[in-house]
Design a protein around this motif. Structure first.
Motif, PDB file in Angstrom:
ATOM      1  N   ALA A  11       0.840  -1.197   0.000  1.00 49.43           N
ATOM      2  CA  ALA A  11       0.000   0.000   0.000  1.00 49.43           C
ATOM      3  C   ALA A  11       0.869   1.240   0.000  1.00 49.43           C
ATOM      4  O   ALA A  11       2.036   1.197   0.393  1.00 49.43           O
ATOM      5  CB  ALA A  11      -0.920   0.003   1.218  1.00 49.43           C
ATOM      6  N   CYS A  13       0.614   5.078   1.609  1.00 50.24           N
ATOM      7  CA  CYS A  13      -0.077   6.006   2.494  1.00 50.24           C
ATOM      8  C   CYS A  13       0.707   7.306   2.415  1.00 50.24           C
ATOM      9  O   CYS A  13       1.801   7.410   2.959  1.00 50.24           O
ATOM     10  CB  CYS A  13      -0.113   5.466   3.920  1.00 50.24           C
ATOM     11  N   ASP A  38      -2.091  -2.692  -3.514  1.00 51.24           N
ATOM     12  CA  ASP A  38      -3.469  -3.108  -3.229  1.00 51.24           C
ATOM     13  C   ASP A  38      -4.330  -1.921  -2.805  1.00 51.24           C
ATOM     14  O   ASP A  38      -5.536  -1.916  -3.035  1.00 51.24           O
ATOM     15  CB  ASP A  38      -3.471  -4.159  -2.112  1.00 51.24           C
ATOM     16  N   VAL A  39      -3.707  -0.933  -2.155  1.00 53.53           N
ATOM     17  CA  VAL A  39      -4.425   0.222  -1.603  1.00 53.53           C
ATOM     18  C   VAL A  39      -3.547   1.461  -1.744  1.00 53.53           C
ATOM     19  O   VAL A  39      -2.333   1.373  -1.576  1.00 53.53           O
ATOM     20  CB  VAL A  39      -4.727  -0.008  -0.090  1.00 53.53           C
ATOM     21  N   VAL A  41      -3.806   5.316  -0.119  1.00 57.50           N
ATOM     22  CA  VAL A  41      -4.481   6.290   0.738  1.00 57.50           C
ATOM     23  C   VAL A  41      -3.698   7.600   0.630  1.00 57.50           C
ATOM     24  O   VAL A  41      -2.481   7.604   0.764  1.00 57.50           O
ATOM     25  CB  VAL A  41      -4.542   5.809   2.208  1.00 57.50           C
ATOM     26  N   ASN A  45      -8.125  11.407   1.797  1.00 56.77           N
ATOM     27  CA  ASN A  45      -8.889  10.343   2.446  1.00 56.77           C
ATOM     28  C   ASN A  45      -8.992  10.464   3.960  1.00 56.77           C
ATOM     29  O   ASN A  45      -9.701   9.669   4.584  1.00 56.77           O
ATOM     30  CB  ASN A  45      -8.276   8.980   2.115  1.00 56.77           C
ATOM     31  N   LEU A  58      -6.320   3.847   8.318  1.00 60.40           N
ATOM     32  CA  LEU A  58      -7.211   3.621   7.183  1.00 60.40           C
ATOM     33  C   LEU A  58      -6.580   2.651   6.190  1.00 60.40           C
ATOM     34  O   LEU A  58      -7.260   1.775   5.638  1.00 60.40           O
ATOM     35  CB  LEU A  58      -7.556   4.950   6.497  1.00 60.40           C
ATOM     36  N   THR A  59      -5.297   2.780   5.978  1.00 59.60           N
ATOM     37  CA  THR A  59      -4.599   1.864   5.066  1.00 59.60           C
ATOM     38  C   THR A  59      -4.703   0.425   5.565  1.00 59.60           C
ATOM     39  O   THR A  59      -5.036  -0.479   4.794  1.00 59.60           O
ATOM     40  CB  THR A  59      -3.123   2.281   4.920  1.00 59.60           C
ATOM     41  N   GLU A  61      -6.933  -0.807   7.572  1.00 64.34           N
ATOM     42  CA  GLU A  61      -8.342  -1.213   7.465  1.00 64.34           C
ATOM     43  C   GLU A  61      -8.665  -1.643   6.037  1.00 64.34           C
ATOM     44  O   GLU A  61      -9.294  -2.680   5.816  1.00 64.34           O
ATOM     45  CB  GLU A  61      -9.235  -0.046   7.884  1.00 64.34           C
ATOM     46  N   ARG A  62      -8.233  -0.854   5.060  1.00 62.77           N
ATOM     47  CA  ARG A  62      -8.522  -1.185   3.654  1.00 62.77           C
ATOM     48  C   ARG A  62      -7.763  -2.431   3.188  1.00 62.77           C
ATOM     49  O   ARG A  62      -8.220  -3.132   2.287  1.00 62.77           O
ATOM     50  CB  ARG A  62      -8.213   0.008   2.758  1.00 62.77           C
ATOM     51  N   LEU A  63      -6.621  -2.706   3.786  1.00 66.27           N
ATOM     52  CA  LEU A  63      -5.885  -3.928   3.474  1.00 66.27           C
ATOM     53  C   LEU A  63      -6.455  -5.133   4.214  1.00 66.27           C
ATOM     54  O   LEU A  63      -6.098  -6.268   3.930  1.00 66.27           O
ATOM     55  CB  LEU A  63      -4.408  -3.771   3.861  1.00 66.27           C
ATOM     56  N   ASN A  64      -7.314  -4.863   5.193  1.00 66.22           N
ATOM     57  CA  ASN A  64      -7.899  -5.899   6.040  1.00 66.22           C
ATOM     58  C   ASN A  64      -6.825  -6.638   6.846  1.00 66.22           C
ATOM     59  O   ASN A  64      -6.817  -7.866   6.923  1.00 66.22           O
ATOM     60  CB  ASN A  64      -8.739  -6.881   5.210  1.00 66.22           C
TER      61      ASN A  64
END
Length: 125
Positions: A11, A13, A38-39, A41, A45, A58-59, A61-64
């Motif tokens: 990701a 960020c 994958d993400v 941010v 955001n 948030l990163t 969270e979005r990556l789970n």
């Protein structure tokens, strides 16, 4: 490519805007670089920028993934503080700041290539 092939989620960020990030990625001399992440941010955001942890939380969270399961690669003191405030491990790169400025990081490397060669990073992945 190495990390992506190892099925490690990647990701970005950034405190920059999405257009700024995508422009940099497009200018990089790597084919379809953006597709490895994958993400992404960006500043737009989150309500609070670095050193607040909002972007990194948030990163994750979005990556789970749990924040504690993340390794952040940073090159600024504010970025390191944001990641640490989010409960993440940090590898710092000596690309824009000196060692003293980056001392809050868990690991410090001279650059990204060197980081990939260091055995210490493996305990974070």
């Amino acid at each position: 490519k190495i990390l992506s092939k190892a099925q490690i989620k990647l990701a970005i960020c950034s405190g920059s805007t999405k257009p700024e990030v995508t422009t940099v990625l497009a200018k990089a001399n790597v084919d379809k670089l953006q597709s490895y992440f994958d993400v992404i941010v960006t500043f737009e955001n989150v309500a609070r920028g670095k050193p607040a942890p909002d972007g990194y939380l948030l990163t994750a969270e979005r990556l789970n993934v749990a924040p504690s399961g993340c390794l952040v690669i940073e090159d600024t003191p504010f970025g390191i503080r944001a990641a640490k405030n989010a409960g993440m491990s940090v590898a710092a790169l000596l690309t824009t700041s000196n060692r003293e400025q980056l001392k809050e990081a868990d690991l410090i490397s001279k650059d990204f290539d060197n980081l990939l060669q260091m055995d210490q990073h493996k305990k974070f992945i």
